[in-house]
Each structure stands twice: as C-alpha cells, then as structure tokens.
Design a protein around this motif. Structure first.
Motif, PDB file in Angstrom:
ATOM      1  N   LEU A  29       0.846  -1.188   0.000  1.00 51.55           N
ATOM      2  CA  LEU A  29       0.000   0.000   0.000  1.00 51.55           C
ATOM      3  C   LEU A  29       0.890   1.251   0.000  1.00 51.55           C
ATOM      4  N   THR A  30       1.948   1.188   0.783  1.00 48.39           N
ATOM      5  CA  THR A  30       2.880   2.307   0.830  1.00 48.39           C
ATOM      6  C   THR A  30       3.556   2.503  -0.524  1.00 48.39           C
ATOM      7  N   GLN A  31       3.962   1.385  -1.127  1.00 50.79           N
ATOM      8  CA  GLN A  31       4.609   1.484  -2.441  1.00 50.79           C
ATOM      9  C   GLN A  31       3.663   2.095  -3.462  1.00 50.79           C
ATOM     10  N   ASP A  32       2.432   1.649  -3.379  1.00 46.65           N
ATOM     11  CA  ASP A  32       1.403   2.146  -4.280  1.00 46.65           C
ATOM     12  C   ASP A  32       1.255   3.661  -4.107  1.00 46.65           C
ATOM     13  N   ALA A  33       1.218   4.081  -2.850  1.00 46.65           N
ATOM     14  CA  ALA A  33       1.067   5.503  -2.554  1.00 46.65           C
ATOM     15  C   ALA A  33       2.278   6.283  -3.067  1.00 46.65           C
ATOM     16  N   LEU A  34       3.462   5.718  -2.899  1.00 44.77           N
ATOM     17  CA  LEU A  34       4.663   6.413  -3.355  1.00 44.77           C
ATOM     18  C   LEU A  34       4.658   6.581  -4.864  1.00 44.77           C
ATOM     19  N   ARG A  35       4.157   5.553  -5.549  1.00 39.58           N
ATOM     20  CA  ARG A  35       4.083   5.646  -7.007  1.00 39.58           C
ATOM     21  C   ARG A  35       3.164   6.797  -7.405  1.00 39.58           C
ATOM     22  N   ARG A  36       2.057   6.878  -6.707  1.00 40.56           N
ATOM     23  CA  ARG A  36       1.120   7.944  -7.041  1.00 40.56           C
ATOM     24  C   ARG A  36       1.685   9.311  -6.668  1.00 40.56           C
ATOM     25  N   LEU A  37       2.486   9.312  -5.604  1.00 39.98           N
ATOM     26  CA  LEU A  37       3.106  10.565  -5.177  1.00 39.98           C
ATOM     27  C   LEU A  37       4.044  11.086  -6.258  1.00 39.98           C
ATOM     28  N   ILE A  38       4.797  10.161  -6.851  1.00 38.07           N
ATOM     29  CA  ILE A  38       5.776  10.565  -7.861  1.00 38.07           C
ATOM     30  C   ILE A  38       5.080  11.023  -9.137  1.00 38.07           C
ATOM     31  N   ALA A  39       3.886  10.494  -9.371  1.00 35.28           N
ATOM     32  CA  ALA A  39       3.126  10.919 -10.551  1.00 35.28           C
ATOM     33  C   ALA A  39       2.575  12.330 -10.379  1.00 35.28           C
ATOM     34  N   ASN A  40       2.554  12.818  -9.135  1.00 39.55           N
ATOM     35  CA  ASN A  40       2.023  14.148  -8.843  1.00 39.55           C
ATOM     36  C   ASN A  40       3.122  15.181  -9.076  1.00 39.55           C
ATOM     37  N   LYS A  41       2.907  16.061 -10.074  1.00 35.97           N
ATOM     38  CA  LYS A  41       3.986  16.951 -10.501  1.00 35.97           C
ATOM     39  C   LYS A  41       4.445  17.899  -9.400  1.00 35.97           C
ATOM     40  N   ALA A  42       3.491  18.558  -8.727  1.00 37.56           N
ATOM     41  CA  ALA A  42       3.866  19.525  -7.685  1.00 37.56           C
ATOM     42  C   ALA A  42       4.678  18.834  -6.601  1.00 37.56           C
ATOM     43  N   ALA A  43       4.241  17.628  -6.228  1.00 35.71           N
ATOM     44  CA  ALA A  43       4.942  16.914  -5.165  1.00 35.71           C
ATOM     45  C   ALA A  43       6.335  16.504  -5.615  1.00 35.71           C
ATOM     46  N   LEU A  44       6.428  16.093  -6.867  1.00 34.77           N
ATOM     47  CA  LEU A  44       7.725  15.644  -7.368  1.00 34.77           C
ATOM     48  C   LEU A  44       8.712  16.805  -7.428  1.00 34.77           C
ATOM     49  N   VAL A  45       8.262  17.942  -7.978  1.00 36.31           N
ATOM     50  CA  VAL A  45       9.123  19.124  -8.031  1.00 36.31           C
ATOM     51  C   VAL A  45       9.553  19.523  -6.621  1.00 36.31           C
ATOM     52  N   SER A  46       8.602  19.492  -5.690  1.00 44.83           N
ATOM     53  CA  SER A  46       8.919  19.844  -4.308  1.00 44.83           C
ATOM     54  C   SER A  46       9.949  18.891  -3.725  1.00 44.83           C
TER      55      SER A  46
END
Lengths: 306, 329, 307
Positions: A29-46
């Motif tokens: 579940l955590t891995q899944d969440a991290l994948r989605r986090l990385i797909a989020n542009k603002a979060a990735l840039v941050s």
C-alpha cells in the motif's frame, strides 16, 4: 505550529486503510502511494527542490570560503558582494551570511530529523506496548495520550527547554518528547491488527517473550506509517524549532538556525535587508516544498479526495 | 389529452479532461397530463441524465442542448434562478437513495415546510400544518412526531415516504421518480408503488418512473420508453411492449425479468456488457449483443420510427415479432 | 443537550488536574531554582526566602499546599515579580491576551469559513485561485516571520500602522497583531471548509434541495453550510492551541503585555508560581473553549447528541 500538513488527518486515513487490509500488505500500500506521489507533478518538483536544499546545506559549506563563525574584520554589515566573496553579504559581526545560512539550514534540518527520530522511537515503543498488551494497559496508556493531546504542548516544550538548558541536543529531545502522540496512536492500531497474524501467533507459541515479539515481528512491519509520519512531522518541527529560536530559547551563538537568523535579521531588516530576506526565503521554500509533499502524500493515500 | 412535457432533440454531454461523452442523444418524447411513463434501461443508458438535465441538476461538467417544454416554458438552458420558480412547484423529483437524499442536519419538518414557504408564500405555521397533513397522506404514522425527527431516526422506507411527501407538497404537474424503490426492501417496494399509483391519480400528476426493474413498470406505468446507449430504442404502451416487444433489447430485458406466471421458465440474461458511451459501436449500438442482427445493423444506425398502429416506435431494422420467434426457436 | 454538556465538563476537569500535577513535579525536579541566578543570596536570607515560598517543605507537602491554594482561587506568589502574586499578574495580562486571542479567533473563523465557501463555490475559477494563494501564504509563512514582515512593511516603510505596542482602545494597534495571529488560523479553516464544502455540494441532499427550487442562496445557507461546518468545528478545538501558541509569539513581536510574555519571562526566570499559574490558566481557557466547541459540534451533527 502543528497542523501545517494535517498530519493527524492523513495518518488516520492511512491507518483506516491499513486496518481494512491485511496488515502485511501495508508495504505494498505504501509502495502504491509512493508511485502515485511521484506521478504528482507539484509533489515531485517539491521533492527534488527539497532534496537540493538538503544537499546544498550539507555539501555547500565545503565550497564557501568563510566559516560560519569566522569574522572578516574588513567587512562588517556588507551587502552581497562578489569581489570579497561574501555572496550574500555579512552581518553586524562581519560573519559571512551564506556560511551562516548553510549552517543554520543544516541545524534546522538536523533538529527536525533528530526530533522526528526521537518521537518515532517513543511513539513506536509506546504504541506497540499498548497495542500488544491490550486490555487495561492499553486503555490506561491511550487515555494518557488523549489527555496529552488536549494540552498546549508548546508550553511543555518551553518548560522542558528551561529545565534542561539550551543545549541543541536537548532541544531535539524536548521537541521529540512532545511530538510522539500521533505516532503512538497509529502504531497501536497497527499492532492490534498485527498481533492477530499467524507469524505473531507462531512466535508466541514457540515461547518468545513479548518484547522480543514486538521488536522482531511488529516493529519491522511499521515502516509505511513511519515514513509518512516522518515526512509530515519534519516541517512541523522546523517551525517549532525556529519559533523557539525566535523567542530566544533555541540554538545559541555562534551556532545558528533559520529561526535564529530570522530573529536576528528582523530588527535590522530596514537597514540590512539581506540578513532577513535570505533565511526567510530558504525557510519558506522548505516549508512550501514539505507542504506540497504532504499534500501529495495525502492525495496519494486517499485518491477519492479531489 | 394535452402534453405537460414535450422533449425534442435533447442531448446531454459531459466534458472530460480532453474528450466529451454523450450521455443522451436526440431524445424525443412527450408526457401527457396524469399519465405514468416508465423509462427503462441499464445504468449508463442515459435515463437518469436526461431528466436531471431537465431539472437543471447536471454535474458541473454537464451540458444539455435541445428543448424540453413544460407548457410554454422552455426548461433547457434556463438560468437556475428562473428554473427555481418551477422546480419543486410544477416539476418535482424523487431520488434513488432515500438514506442520503435528505439533509442529515435538518429536521424533517423544516425540509418539508421550506418548499411551501418558497413556492406558495405560506408562513411557517401554515406550511408546517400542510406538511404534516402530507406526511399523513403518504402513510407515515404519528406524523407530528416524525416531523420533529432528524432523518437518521427514520427507516429507509419512511425516508422515501418523506421524499414523496416533499415532492408532492405543491401538487406538481410532473413528478420524476429516479429508481425510487431500488434501495428499499422488497416488501416496502410494493407499498411504495401503491402509494405512487394512488397519489398521482388523486393529484392528477404525470409520473415519470425511471427504473431498470420491469416488475415496477408492469405495476404502475401506462407507457414506457426503453433506452440503450443514450438513445430511446422502443416506445409504446406497456402492454404492447410486454406482449410484443419489437426491439431485441426490450426482449432481452423481458427474458431476464422473473415472471411469476411462468415460474418454470429459466431466466436468460442479455449476453455481453452494456456499451461504453465513449466507444459506441458503428451502426446500431446494440449490435454486439443482438441475436437478430444482420449486415445492415453494422453499417447504419436504425432511426426511431413509428410502426403499426397504437403509437408504437422502435429503432430496429429487423421486422418480426421477436417474442413469438424466440419461443418457436 | 444539558446532560451532554455536563458530561463533557466532568471529563475535562481531571485533565486539567493531571496536567498541573505533571507540570508541578517537572518544574520542581529540575535542577536549579528561582534564586540561583545572579548574585548568590546570603544563606540566612535564602533560607527565609525559601521558607516564605514553602520551598523548605517536603515536595509533596508543597504540592498539597499549592493545590489547596488553587482550589481556593489562590495561585500563589510570583517569585520574580516580588510585589505581585500570580493572580494579580494574570489579571493584568488577561485583557490583552483575551482581546488579541478573541478577536483573532472570531475574525479567523469568520474569514476562513467565508473564504472556504467562496473557494468551493467558485472552484477552479479565479476567486478560488486567489484564495488558495492566500491560504498557502498563511500555511507556510511562520507567524514570527509574517509578523516581522508586516511590521516592516506597514509599520516602518509605509507608516500606516503602529509597528508595535499597545494603546487601550486603539484599533490600529490591534490590526497587525490580529492579522498575524489570525492569518494561519483562517488559512487552515478555509482549507478545511473548501474541501468539506465541495464534498457537501456534491451530496445527494444538496441535489434534493436544488430540485426543490429553493434558490442557490437558501441551498447554500440552510442546506450546505451546516454539514460543511462539521470538520471545521472539530478543528477549532486543536486550532485554539495553535492560536494560543501564536499569541505568545505575537505578544513578543509586537511588545504586547499579555499573559504569553509573562509565561516566557517566567520560564526564563524559573518563576515556578507564575509558570504554573499561566499554564493552568491557558489550560482552563483551552478546556472551556473546547467545551464550547463540543457543544457547537453536537448542535451541528444531531447524531453526536444521541450516541
């Protein structure tokens, strides 16, 4: 100070999800969440920007010609000047602002890291014990947590600071000491679910002592919540630390932190704006990044929202 | 009889990130005063969206074009402020899920009386009295007490009765009921249908019953309209459609509905899945699942056209009595 | 409703009691005392002073004496401000702290709810973007920085407003402190309100309300605000603690003689009596305000009352 990242909200959503799944799936579940986090542009840039700030804060000092406590007798109150290699100017005591800024950022990050670790440590142990033993022990321990939630915790940090003196190490500990409540709650819930699992049953049947079971079997399965908790706690502690430094209870000279720099820069900002502007920009940028990362985590954990 | 609602060329579409989905296409029908029209179809057939669009209740990204005339009033494209003069008064709607369709933080009486205060200019006291009368009318025991309750204190059936009472307060000309019995127990469903029947008759209200359950249709409706993939595929009197369906989809719906008179007969599901509105097949939208298809069905889309007597329409190239043919096969 | 309130009060009192007890012992167990700083006092003077403050008694006796005093409404003497007792100091600081905290709380809640609503109704249109930006500023700019910046800009450069200090009855002296205190609070509330309002506007019961032709104003005012407020109200409790923390900073930055400043100077001076007194006072304030929040919550969400 807390509440910047809505830690409780995120973590309880996460804990709820974990509770409805089989506990060992927590990792995926955590891995899944991290994948989605990385797909989020603002979060990735941050994430990248924050990583950059951390790297510069720790590597930068090796490339700056001045030490953070070193006095340049030829340049007091100097605005940013490339010829004297005071790229961000100097303060009233002739110390290089860039060097101090890097050291201050380092300090703020270190405080946050250590305080987070302390609170994770206490929270995990406390929550695991409460959850593992259950029953009356659990009821009493969690009641204590509820009570502490209702208290204005910054008052306690200040009281602790006064009592233990103004050693930065103790500052870490004091902040960590009052920040563990949420972690304890999450860990307790997780432990309650985990202790019903076969592998824990098996350990118990083979005669392992409760603490061995907690350390060997329960704690390693808590990595997901810990990562998220840490991400969300760090900005809160950065703010708390800078707040304490600002009211004069934090890091002491010649060491410095972002809060101390801002606190020293604010009264003279009219004549020497560079003393306030640079630390303020770094602090706000870091908090902004962490806030977007926190938002990204929240969305990643709870995709139905927005 | 006069028409209370005249729908022509109604289209409903939703804007997605970079595409547009057509939920309803070229819908034409009329509703007569006091009659009950059943609108039947699977989920995604556009049956709910067509009526939500008339009520001005589409989601933010939704858009309706065409015309829906209630008497002289054009409802499509009317700004919400003007629409508020009619909805709740002349045209009312009941929703599928009574558990979530009432406001949990307001007492029942408030949710009822506000309708009368708004549309009939009643004062609070008079509105309350009338609201309680209406609650009694829809079969709620000790209505004064229930009026003072919050929704979570009532059962699902009770809440749906409250919804019905709320919709009928102003004696609307048109009542749209969107799957009003789906969320309820079977025993309560029957009571609810009786209630619909008697109330719409007493008030002379035309009822649109949106449903996927043909059992419901048989009980209450005069006419029915079958929808598939956003279009009407067959319309006519209920009896005609039940005994002589002319669109294979109608036939499929009938064969997959339990019929107490033919207990021994096995139910046959319609094969395949409901179509995705984004990728409708070329020609007739039903062609992948159709037992009667032939070449033309893949090339051309059959228009909805009248046939025979008795005001029937169908959108199918196949000519023949489907039920009889299936039985003999 | 009354019984619910009574139950809440009963469960809140032990919390205050435990907290004061913990504070009392932590402070006394710490090395050093209020008279260790500065020039050492002659032993006989020190003994007298210690006797005066009961510091020569066994710890537990001191504790009982203190609690006894508190129950009689006597918070004991201040050890740093020799001429005052703690109650008097609190009475001096209270008007400032209350004026500041109360105006910030009310303004922030009002502005936050309003901004959140506007944001939700104009979701992804320009009013929403402007407000989201203001919210972000409130969230990531720490209050001491915000205070310093506003002071500099409006107080020093523009000279529109006094940069600090307090003049009784002067609204202009309140503008900057209240803004600094209220902004982050309003930002969090607005954020919560925006989210919950968007959720509520998409619910079936709001659709029902629209279908009744009530008009958008009535739908919003009667059907959407109340349920959308529920998460906001449950935040107000913890929010008060943050507001309180903030008021310590704001009093410090703008030089307002409130309780927060007493607390900090008391903590720095090891003034046990004053630290305990201010802590107790803050705690009671938070408990009382939390109680009010709980009651509002029960009013908003009828289901809570019956469970």
């Amino acid at each position: 100070m807390a509440g910047l990242t809505r830690k409780d909200e995120v973590l309880s959503a996460y804990a709820e999800k974990l509770a409805t799944l089989d506990a060992p799936k927590g990792r995926s579940l955590t891995q899944d969440a991290l994948r989605r986090l990385i797909a989020n542009k603002a979060a990735l840039v941050s994430l990248i920007l924050f990583g950059l700030i951390v790297a510069v804060a720790f590597i930068g000092p090796y490339f700056v010609p001045w030490g953070f406590a070193q006095v340049d007798w030829t340049a007091f109150r100097s605005p940013p000047n490339f010829e004297t290699s005071h790229y961000l100017g100097t303060d009233q005591n002739g110390r290089d602002v860039l060097a101090r800024l890097l050291q201050g950022t380092q300090m703020s990050l270190l405080v946050a890291l250590v305080a987070t670790l302390v609170s994770v440590f206490i929270g995990v142990i406390y929550g695991a014990i409460a959850g593992y033993f259950g029953g009356k022990v659990d009821a009493v321990m969690m009641r204590i947590v509820d009570v502490m939630y209702a208290l204005p915790y910054i008052l306690f940090v200040i009281i602790l600071m006064v009592i233990f003196g103004r050693n930065p190490l103790l500052l870490f500990a004091a902040i960590g000491l009052v920040e563990w409540l949420t972690m304890a709650r999450i860990v307790r819930g997780q432990t309650l679910a985990l202790k019903e699992k076969e592998f824990v049953e098996a350990a118990r049947a083979s005669g392992a002592k409760p603490f061995t079971i907690i350390i060997r079997h329960i704690v390693p399965n808590l990595s997901g919540p810990v990562v998220i908790y840490a991400t969300l706690t760090i900005p809160e502690i950065i703010i708390t630390e800078s707040f304490l430094s600002f009211i004069g209870m934090g890091i002491q000279e010649p060491m410095t932190s972002l809060g101390t720099l801002i606190s020293n820069g604010a009264p003279v900002a009219e004549v020497m704006p560079w003393l306030l502007v640079f630390p303020a920009v770094v602090l706000v940028t870091m908090l902004l990044c962490l806030s977007y990362i926190g938002d990204g985590l929240r969305d990643a954990l709870d995709p139905k929202d927005r | 009889m006069e028409n209370v609602l005249e729908i022509s060329d109604l289209n409903v579409s939703f804007a997605l990130h970079n595409s547009e989905v057509h939920a309803v296409r070229d819908l034409n029908f009329s509703l007569r005063a006091g009659e009950t029209l059943a609108v039947v179809g699977e989920s995604g057939s556009g049956k709910s969206q067509s009526f939500l669009s008339i009520m001005g209740l589409l989601a933010r990204n939704g858009r309706a074009t065409g015309s829906a005339k209630m008497g002289d009033v054009e409802l499509v494209g009317m700004p919400p402020r003007q629409l508020d003069k009619y909805r709740g008064k002349d045209i009312a709607m009941i929703f599928q899920d009574p558990m979530t369709s009432l406001n949990p933080s307001l007492k029942i009486k408030r949710q009822l009386s506000e309708v009368l205060v708004k549309h009939q200019n009643y004062d609070e006291k008079k509105a309350l009295k009338e609201a309680i009368e209406m609650l009694e009318r829809v079969g709620i025991p000790s209505p004064e007490r229930r009026a003072n309750a919050y929704p979570h204190e009532l059962s699902g059936g009770m809440r749906q009765r409250v919804m019905i009472a709320m919709a009928l307060l102003c004696r609307p000309k048109i009542l749209i009921a969107d799957e009003p019995t789906t969320a309820l127990d079977v025993t309560v469903q029957a009571q609810m249908l009786d209630l619909f029947r008697s109330l719409t008759k007493d008030f002379g209200t035309a009822l649109v019953m949106i449903t996927h359950n043909l059992g419901v249709v048989a009980g209450v409706a005069d006419r029915m309209m079958v929808m598939y993939g956003g279009r009407a595929v067959e319309t006519g009197h209920v009896d005609d459609l039940f005994y002589d369906p002319r669109h294979p989809y109608t036939l499929g719906l009938l064969s997959s509905t339990p019929n107490p008179a033919e207990r021994a007969k096995r139910l046959t599901p319609i094969e395949g899945l409901p179509p995705s509105l984004e990728h409708l097949p070329k020609g007739c939208a039903f062609n992948p699942r159709c037992k009667f298809r032939f070449e033309k069905c893949f090339e051309e889309r059959p228009p909805l056209e009248p046939f025979g007597e008795a005001e029937r329409k169908k959108a199918c190239f196949y000519e023949g009595q489907l039920l009889a043919e299936e039985r003999s096969a | 409703m009354l019984r619910y309130a009574f139950r809440r009060v009963l469960s809140a009192l032990p919390i205050a009691f435990i907290a004061v007890t913990v504070c009392f012992f932590i402070l006394r167990l710490a090395p050093g005392g209020p008279f260790d700083t500065g020039r050492p006092l002659p032993p006989n003077v020190l003994a007298n002073v210690r006797a005066y403050y009961n510091l020569d008694q066994p710890l537990f006796t001191q504790y009982l004496l203190y609690i006894g005093g508190v129950l009689r409404g006597n918070l004991g003497p201040s050890m740093a401000f020799y001429d005052f007792n703690v109650s008097q100091l609190l009475a001096i600081g209270l008007p400032f702290t209350l004026t500041l905290g109360f105006s910030a709380f009310v303004i922030a809640t009002f502005v936050g709810v309003l901004a959140g609503m506007v944001s939700a109704v104009y979701q992804n249109k320009w009013p929403d973007y402007v407000l989201v930006l203001a919210v972000m500023i409130g969230l990531v700019v720490p209050n001491f920085l915000m205070g310093a910046l506003l002071q500099l800009w409006f107080g020093v450069y523009l000279r529109w407003l006094p940069a600090g200090g307090w003049v009784t009855g002067s609204i202009t002296h309140l503008v900057l402190p209240v803004t600094v205190l209220a902004w982050p609070h309003a930002a969090r509330i607005s954020r919560l309100m925006r989210g919950s309002m968007i959720e509520v506007l998409g619910t079936n019961y709001v659709r029902t309300a629209k279908s009744k032709g009530l008009g958008s104003r009535l739908v919003l005012a009667r059907h959407a605000i109340k349920p959308a407020m529920i998460p906001v109200v449950s935040y107000l409790g913890p929010g008060l603690s943050y507001l309180l923390t903030g008021s310590i900073v704001v009093e410090q930055i703008f030089g307002l003689p409130g309780i927060g400043r007493y607390f900090i100077s008391a903590a720095l001076n090891r003034d046990y009596g004053l630290v305990l007194g201010t802590t107790l006072f803050y705690m009671l304030l938070i408990l009382v305000l939390n109680l009010i929040v709980d009651l509002v919550y029960a009013w908003l969400d009828p289901k809570v009352r019956y469970s």
